[in-house]
Enzyme design. Structure first.
Site, PDB file in Angstrom:
ATOM      1  N   GLY A 151       0.836  -1.199   0.000  1.00 58.79           N
ATOM      2  CA  GLY A 151       0.000   0.000   0.000  1.00 58.79           C
ATOM      3  C   GLY A 151       0.863   1.237   0.000  1.00 58.79           C
ATOM      4  N   ARG A 202      -2.259  11.333  17.193  1.00 57.62           N
ATOM      5  CA  ARG A 202      -2.732  12.457  16.373  1.00 57.62           C
ATOM      6  C   ARG A 202      -3.294  12.072  15.005  1.00 57.62           C
ATOM      7  NH1 ARG A 202      -0.190  17.406  15.225  1.00 57.62           N
ATOM      8  NH2 ARG A 202       1.478  16.243  14.216  1.00 57.62           N
ATOM      9  N   VAL A 219       5.668   4.337   0.555  1.00 64.36           N
ATOM     10  CA  VAL A 219       5.041   3.071   0.189  1.00 64.36           C
ATOM     11  C   VAL A 219       5.450   1.997   1.186  1.00 64.36           C
ATOM     12  CG1 VAL A 219       4.705   1.409  -1.675  1.00 64.36           C
ATOM     13  CG2 VAL A 219       5.239   3.778  -2.215  1.00 64.36           C
ATOM     14  N   VAL A 220       4.520   1.071   1.455  1.00 61.29           N
ATOM     15  CA  VAL A 220       4.802  -0.054   2.341  1.00 61.29           C
ATOM     16  C   VAL A 220       4.925  -1.316   1.492  1.00 61.29           C
ATOM     17  CG1 VAL A 220       3.985  -1.437   4.285  1.00 61.29           C
ATOM     18  CG2 VAL A 220       3.576   1.032   4.249  1.00 61.29           C
ATOM     19  N   ASN A 280      -5.797   3.304  10.025  1.00 57.85           N
ATOM     20  CA  ASN A 280      -4.581   3.141  10.825  1.00 57.85           C
ATOM     21  C   ASN A 280      -4.753   2.138  11.961  1.00 57.85           C
ATOM     22  OD1 ASN A 280      -3.158   4.902   9.247  1.00 57.85           O
ATOM     23  ND2 ASN A 280      -3.472   6.672  10.574  1.00 57.85           N
ATOM     24  N   GLY A 311       0.913   5.762   1.013  1.00 58.10           N
ATOM     25  CA  GLY A 311       0.317   6.889   1.713  1.00 58.10           C
ATOM     26  C   GLY A 311       0.919   8.184   1.234  1.00 58.10           C
ATOM     27  N   GLY A 312       0.753   9.227   2.036  1.00 60.70           N
ATOM     28  CA  GLY A 312       1.214  10.534   1.608  1.00 60.70           C
ATOM     29  C   GLY A 312       2.717  10.677   1.588  1.00 60.70           C
ATOM     30  N   LYS A 352       8.528   0.165   5.303  1.00 69.03           N
ATOM     31  CA  LYS A 352       7.980   1.434   4.826  1.00 69.03           C
ATOM     32  C   LYS A 352       9.122   2.253   4.242  1.00 69.03           C
ATOM     33  CE  LYS A 352       4.876   5.213   6.066  1.00 69.03           C
ATOM     34  NZ  LYS A 352       4.000   5.784   7.121  1.00 69.03           N
TER      35      LYS A 352
END
Length: 427
Positions: free
Chosen positions: A83, A194, A89-90, A200, A85-86, A105
């Protein structure tokens, strides 16, 4: 002129460019519209997160389309992508020295020279490495160079809660309790997550939850607060607490609100607030309390509603108190978030102590049956006595009539005297 356009129009223009594959830099786009520059710097990162465009933009980058990069001079061999994210990549990977599956990651190469993003990435690895809890992903190692920046973590063979559906409120409460205990542990270590949201919270094949993605975590010692600058505010808009979005205030209560919004979404099967327009959503979060949750489990709804209270002081004092209330719910005990009626308390007691309740009901039934039998026997005996008295009265009256007739048929004085002697006896 462009400066005369509304904030909503500028946000929509930015989104259209992102969707078309020509995503501009947030800072450059904001600089091009000085009339709304500060608002755009604050809002656009949140919009990207909410719309899922960070991941979409990352997927379009050439270095992440099909090839799996290498990590030379490391203990890890990347296998396939899991996957994005911002910030990167994982990948699923193999740790060569221990021959075990891990997740790696990898920071996007486009961000390697971005000091702030790189620092955030390295901070995430350090924060997770500080935490040792069964419901928090574990970090095994990290490495950074001019070409690569990565960290290796526990491989969770599951998926985020945003991809799961639940029909049983008690299952949601059980999963929520695991996440609460993990966050309570993190808070005791001074770590503020946060960015709690369904994506998540990873659910593994054993139905255990693991809190992940500490990329925005702060170290918050002494239970105080951290105030973010407006231009540095980041996270996922839909799960942000009112005080954080409006004033940049971060406390442990902000994590509680985000988790409450997550549990609300799992129970209701819809977001806490329905607005999709980022500007409208932000205004709604900052200005109005959210509508209370109503579901088939009123005590669980009361717990979640307390978590998403508009004012931080109306929420639980800490994650430990929230965990205790969720445990009360799972144990069929009264919860602190709601004041149950005596009838409700009695029903909860029956669920909590079914064997004792069954014995009590059986004893009460036997006692009632015994009393009923005694009453029936008494009534039968009384009826028999009354009937005997009535029969005796009838017999006496009949006998009196017989002797009276005999007296009429025997008129002699001697017999009359005899009958007069007997008649009082029969009367």
């Amino acid at each position: 002129m462009t400066e005369n356009r509304s904030l909503e129009e500028l946000v929509e223009q930015f989104l259209e460019q992102c969707r078309s594959g020509n995503a501009p830099e947030v800072s450059a786009f904001a600089a091009a519209h000085p009339g709304h520059a500060s608002e755009l710097l604050n809002l656009l990162p949140l919009v990207l997160e909410m719309e899922g465009l960070n991941a979409e933009i990352t997927r379009r980058l050439p270095h992440q389309t099909s090839e799996v990069p290498e990590l030379p001079d490391s203990d890890y061999r990347l296998i396939c992508r899991l996957g994005s994210g911002g910030t990167g990549v994982v990948f699923e990977a193999l740790q060569l020295s221990l021959n075990r599956k891990v997740a790696v990651k990898l920071l996007s190469p486009l961000l390697l020279k971005d000091t702030a993003r790189r620092g955030q990435f390295e901070n995430e690895a350090r924060v997770i490495a500080m935490l040792h809890h069964p419901n928090i992903v574990k970090v095994f190692g990290a490495g950074c160079s001019a070409e690569r920046c990565y960290y290796a973590m526990e491989f969770i063979g599951g998926r985020g809660l945003d991809q799961c559906e639940f029909s049983d409120p008690r299952e949601i409460a059980r999963i929520g309790l695991q996440a609460v205990r993990a966050l309570a542990y993190a808070h005791h270590c001074g770590i503020l997550h946060r960015d709690i949201k369904p994506a998540n919270l990873l659910l593994d094949e054993a139905r255990e939850v693991h809190v992940s993605d500490f990329g925005l975590a702060f170290v918050l010692r002494g239970g105080g607060e951290i105030v973010e600058k407006e231009e540095a505010r980041s996270g996922t808009l839909r799960y942000m607490s009112p005080e954080r979005l409006a004033h940049g205030v971060n406390t442990f209560a902000t994590d509680q609100y985000s988790l409450g919004a997550t549990l609300y979404e799992l129970v209701a099967k819809s977001p806490l607030l329905p607005e999709r327009n980022p500007g409208e959503l932000a205004k709604r979060i900052c200005r109005e309390p959210v509508p209370p949750l109503r579901c088939s489990a009123p005590d669980l709804a009361a717990i979640i509603n307390k978590c998403i209270s508009f004012r931080p002081e109306d929420r639980y004092a800490g994650m430990d108190d929230l965990a205790a209330d969720l445990q009360h719910f799972l144990n069929h005990e009264p919860v602190c978030a709601a004041a149950p009626s005596p009838a409700r308390r009695f029903r909860l007691w029956i669920k909590r102590k079914p064997a004792v309740a069954a014995l009590g009901f059986a004893a009460a039934f036997c006692a009632a049956a015994f009393v009923a039998a005694l009453a029936a026997g008494y009534l039968r005996t009384t009826a028999a006595l009354n009937q005997a008295e009535r029969n005796a009265a009838v017999a006496a009256a009949t006998l009196s009539q017989v002797f009276a007739r005999l007296a009429e048929q025997l008129p002699s004085q001697k017999n009359t005297q005899l009958l007069s002697t007997l008649l009082p006896i029969t009367g």
